[in-house]
Design an enzyme around this catalytic site. Structure first.
Site, PDB file in Angstrom:
ATOM      1  N   ALA A  41       0.459  -0.957  -0.377  1.00  0.00           N
ATOM      2  CA  ALA A  41       0.030  -0.381   0.175  1.00  0.00           C
ATOM      3  C   ALA A  41       0.957   1.748   0.039  1.00  0.00           C
ATOM      4  O   ALA A  41       0.039   2.127  -0.619  1.00  0.00           O
ATOM      5  CB  ALA A  41      -1.052  -0.239   0.914  1.00  0.00           C
ATOM      6  N   TYR A  43       4.051   1.714  -1.081  1.00  0.00           N
ATOM      7  CA  TYR A  43       4.689   1.767  -2.583  1.00  0.00           C
ATOM      8  C   TYR A  43       3.443   2.193  -3.537  1.00  0.00           C
ATOM      9  O   TYR A  43       4.325   2.950  -4.433  1.00  0.00           O
ATOM     10  CB  TYR A  43       5.230  -0.716  -2.772  1.00  0.00           C
ATOM     11  CG  TYR A  43       5.280  -0.109  -4.441  1.00  0.00           C
ATOM     12  CD1 TYR A  43       6.844   0.230  -4.736  1.00  0.00           C
ATOM     13  CD2 TYR A  43       4.493  -0.135  -5.647  1.00  0.00           C
ATOM     14  CE1 TYR A  43       7.148  -0.008  -5.828  1.00  0.00           C
ATOM     15  CE2 TYR A  43       4.942  -0.357  -6.510  1.00  0.00           C
ATOM     16  CZ  TYR A  43       6.868  -0.322  -6.902  1.00  0.00           C
ATOM     17  OH  TYR A  43       7.228  -0.530  -7.984  1.00  0.00           O
ATOM     18  N   LYS A 123      -7.019 -11.588  -7.311  1.00  0.00           N
ATOM     19  CA  LYS A 123      -5.666 -10.762  -8.193  1.00  0.00           C
ATOM     20  C   LYS A 123      -4.996 -10.981  -6.571  1.00  0.00           C
ATOM     21  O   LYS A 123      -4.288 -11.378  -5.419  1.00  0.00           O
ATOM     22  CB  LYS A 123      -5.576  -9.748  -7.954  1.00  0.00           C
ATOM     23  CG  LYS A 123      -4.421  -9.107  -8.097  1.00  0.00           C
ATOM     24  CD  LYS A 123      -4.262  -7.502  -8.307  1.00  0.00           C
ATOM     25  CE  LYS A 123      -2.586  -6.729  -9.416  1.00  0.00           C
ATOM     26  NZ  LYS A 123      -1.381  -7.400  -8.635  1.00  0.00           N
ATOM     27  N   ARG A 144       8.514 -12.592 -15.175  1.00  0.00           N
ATOM     28  CA  ARG A 144       8.391 -10.855 -16.069  1.00  0.00           C
ATOM     29  C   ARG A 144       9.699  -9.967 -15.883  1.00  0.00           C
ATOM     30  O   ARG A 144       9.360  -9.386 -17.406  1.00  0.00           O
ATOM     31  CB  ARG A 144       7.301 -10.184 -15.377  1.00  0.00           C
ATOM     32  CG  ARG A 144       6.488  -8.844 -15.801  1.00  0.00           C
ATOM     33  CD  ARG A 144       5.578  -8.191 -15.449  1.00  0.00           C
ATOM     34  NE  ARG A 144       5.478  -7.835 -13.508  1.00  0.00           N
ATOM     35  CZ  ARG A 144       5.154  -6.834 -13.336  1.00  0.00           C
ATOM     36  NH1 ARG A 144       3.681  -6.532 -14.407  1.00  0.00           N
ATOM     37  NH2 ARG A 144       5.162  -6.354 -12.037  1.00  0.00           N
ATOM     38  N   LYS A 297     -11.807  -7.739 -16.204  1.00  0.00           N
ATOM     39  CA  LYS A 297     -11.333  -7.410 -17.123  1.00  0.00           C
ATOM     40  C   LYS A 297     -12.765  -8.031 -18.169  1.00  0.00           C
ATOM     41  O   LYS A 297     -13.376  -8.163 -18.497  1.00  0.00           O
ATOM     42  CB  LYS A 297     -10.218  -9.045 -17.775  1.00  0.00           C
ATOM     43  CG  LYS A 297      -9.425  -9.247 -16.781  1.00  0.00           C
ATOM     44  CD  LYS A 297      -8.552 -10.308 -17.395  1.00  0.00           C
ATOM     45  CE  LYS A 297      -7.380 -10.930 -16.115  1.00  0.00           C
ATOM     46  NZ  LYS A 297      -7.417 -12.077 -16.072  1.00  0.00           N
TER      47      LYS A 297
HETATM   48  S1  IVH Z   1      -4.028 -10.219 -15.930  1.00  0.00           S
HETATM   49  C1  IVH Z   1      -1.808  -6.710 -18.790  1.00  0.00           C
HETATM   50  N1  IVH Z   1      -5.263 -11.782 -13.867  1.00  0.00           N
HETATM   51  O1  IVH Z   1      -1.475  -9.226 -11.516  1.00  0.00           O
HETATM   52  C2  IVH Z   1      -1.681  -7.635 -17.476  1.00  0.00           C
HETATM   53  N2  IVH Z   1      -3.351 -10.577 -13.253  1.00  0.00           N
HETATM   54  O2  IVH Z   1      -0.355  -5.644 -11.861  1.00  0.00           O
HETATM   55  C3  IVH Z   1      -2.380  -8.437 -17.662  1.00  0.00           C
HETATM   56  N3  IVH Z   1      -2.326 -10.712 -11.360  1.00  0.00           N
HETATM   57  O3  IVH Z   1       0.765  -8.473 -13.710  1.00  0.00           O
HETATM   58  C4  IVH Z   1      -2.502  -9.416 -15.998  1.00  0.00           C
HETATM   59  N4  IVH Z   1      -3.988 -12.146 -10.928  1.00  0.00           N
HETATM   60  O4  IVH Z   1       1.259 -10.591 -11.508  1.00  0.00           O
HETATM   61  C5  IVH Z   1      -3.754 -10.818 -14.496  1.00  0.00           C
HETATM   62  N5  IVH Z   1      -5.848 -12.769 -12.163  1.00  0.00           N
HETATM   63  C6  IVH Z   1      -5.196 -12.120 -12.685  1.00  0.00           C
HETATM   64  C7  IVH Z   1      -4.028 -11.738 -11.175  1.00  0.00           C
HETATM   65  C8  IVH Z   1      -2.895 -10.415 -11.731  1.00  0.00           C
HETATM   66  C9  IVH Z   1      -2.804 -11.358 -10.315  1.00  0.00           C
HETATM   67  C10 IVH Z   1      -0.992 -10.266 -11.248  1.00  0.00           C
HETATM   68  C11 IVH Z   1      -0.128 -10.194 -12.636  1.00  0.00           C
HETATM   69  C12 IVH Z   1       0.301  -9.318 -13.513  1.00  0.00           C
HETATM   70  C13 IVH Z   1      -0.074  -7.816 -11.806  1.00  0.00           C
HETATM   71  C14 IVH Z   1      -0.667  -6.518 -12.446  1.00  0.00           C
END
Ligand code: IVH
Length: 378
Positions: A41, A43, A123, A144, A297
């Site tokens: 948070a 950060y 997430k 990454r 999304k």
């Molecule tokens: S989609 C274009 N889905 O969150 C990026 N990311 O801040 C698409 N993450 O780098 C990422 N759960 O490490 C996606 N269900 C999820 C996720 C997720 C964790 C992380 C991932 C990503 C970061 C994005």
């Protein structure tokens, strides 16, 4: 701290420089050393302030601006892997209002009156990984890194049981980079730390750091002993498309042998986004693994394509973060720190307490309003 609206240009230059250095230092601690000094948070707050100053003074955006960067460059000990498609990040939303505005932006961009369907996914708080399959066989895996070039962790990823060496089922493209999160569950994390402590080795601050430290081992035999897990949620390079919606894609990933978060759902409109967040927040304590928010999304992939990206993040998705965690502790003493310029800053010495996965022992008391509000006393 001065409000962004009140900064002079000279102050903005100075603060952008300071923020770039500070954020870069935290990125190295977090991404390369797996040992963060501040909570997520805090950060996020640094990044937000940087973006707000940049929004007011766009001509001052630095070439090394943290807003143009994701992650940190790879560590030397791993070979570089160039991602077929960059691994970007998501913008953050912190309130219902931010989520409502996200939905409004999507509809405005697509010129739609109808409700938009979204996936709402946990997430996962681990580290993202891209795994390349050719003719259904795992050929390479990378972290990454800076989003363009990651670290080759193929040998280590091969030891993770939840990651198939060969894709199951059928219908997969000849070449596909599967993306998702490597993580550790709470129980596995506790066991790992207990074993490390018993052996007199260093313990990890939280499951995310433990997962990152476990994946980024030079010796894959060490990784093999760590019960790492994996959730798939996205993809990079594809030789052919394989789904029309994110929801359909998640189903395919499951058919091919990956774990997909069972808490994910498909929702409609802004109302659906808010309800999914509330539900996920309620489920969070029972999950058995760390999540730090909900990812929204746009479900239709043709719409995702049309929405595209702005600098380092997509327009079709956003991360709704959970609020900062709080903890209670004891103020043991207040020391006065003398800065390089002679400025005096009172620093609180605290009984160590874990907040958001970081052990906090000090806090600067530079914010007079906040000190008055809290009525801080030893
Ligand atoms: S989609 C274009 N889905 O969150 C990026 N990311 O801040 C698409 N993450 O780098 C990422 N759960 O490490 C996606 N269900 C999820 C996720 C997720 C964790 C992380 C991932 C990503 C970061 C994005």
């Amino acid at each position: 701290m001065k409000a962004v609206a009140e900064l002079t240009e000279a102050e903005a230059v100075e603060e952008l420089t300071r923020l770039a250095d500070e954020i870069a230092a935290h990125d190295i601690r977090y991404y390369q050393e797996d040992q963060p000094l501040i909570s997520d948070a805090d950060y996020d707050a640094l990044k937000l302030r940087n973006s707000e100053i940049e929004a007011r003074f766009p001509h001052l955006i630095r070439e090394n601006s943290p807003s143009l960067r994701v992650g940190a460059a790879r560590a030397e000990q791993f070979a570089p892997v160039e991602h077929g498609v960059p691994m970007l990040s998501l913008d953050n939303a912190f309130s219902d209002q931010d989520a409502i505005e996200f939905d409004a932006r999507v509809r405005r961009f697509l010129k739609l009156d109808e409700e938009v369907a979204y996936t709402a996914e946990p997430k996962i708080d681990g580290l993202s990984c891209s795994i390349r399959y050719e003719k259904g066989r795992l050929v390479q895996a990378a972290t990454r890194g800076d989003g363009r070039v990651g670290e080759d962790v193929t040998a280590n990823v091969r030891t993770i049981k939840e990651i198939p060496q060969r894709l199951a089922g059928s219908g997969w493209p000849d070449v596909i980079e599967i993306r998702g999160e490597v993580y550790l569950g709470h129980a596995e994390f506790a066991d790992l730390n207990a074993a490390a402590e018993a052996a007199g080795q260093k313990t990890y601050a939280n499951p995310r750091n433990a997962a990152a430290g476990s994946l980024r081992q030079i010796d894959s035999k060490v990784t093999a002993q760590r019960p790492l897990r994996f959730f798939a949620y996205a993809w990079g390079y594809l030789s052919a498309s394989f789904a029309e919606t994110q929801w359909g894609a998640l189903r395919k990933l499951r058919e091919w042998g990956f774990q997909v978060t069972p808490q994910s759902e498909c929702v409609k409109g802004a109302e659906g986004l808010l309800a999914a967040y509330a539900r996920m927040e309620a489920e969070r304590p029972k999950l058995g693994f760390d999540i730090d928010g909900v990812v929204y999304k746009v479900d239709r992939l043709d719409w995702q394509q049309r929405l595209g990206f702005v600098s380092r993040a997509p327009r079709w998705g956003i991360a709704r973060k959970f609020p900062a965690q709080q903890a209670r502790t004891i103020l043991e003493a207040i020391d006065i720190q003398v800065g390089r310029t002679g400025a005096l800053t009172p620093v609180a010495r605290l009984t160590p307490v874990t907040v958001g996965g970081v052990v906090v022992t000090n806090a600067t008391l530079h914010n007079a309003d906040e000190i008055a509000r809290l009525d801080v006393r030893i």
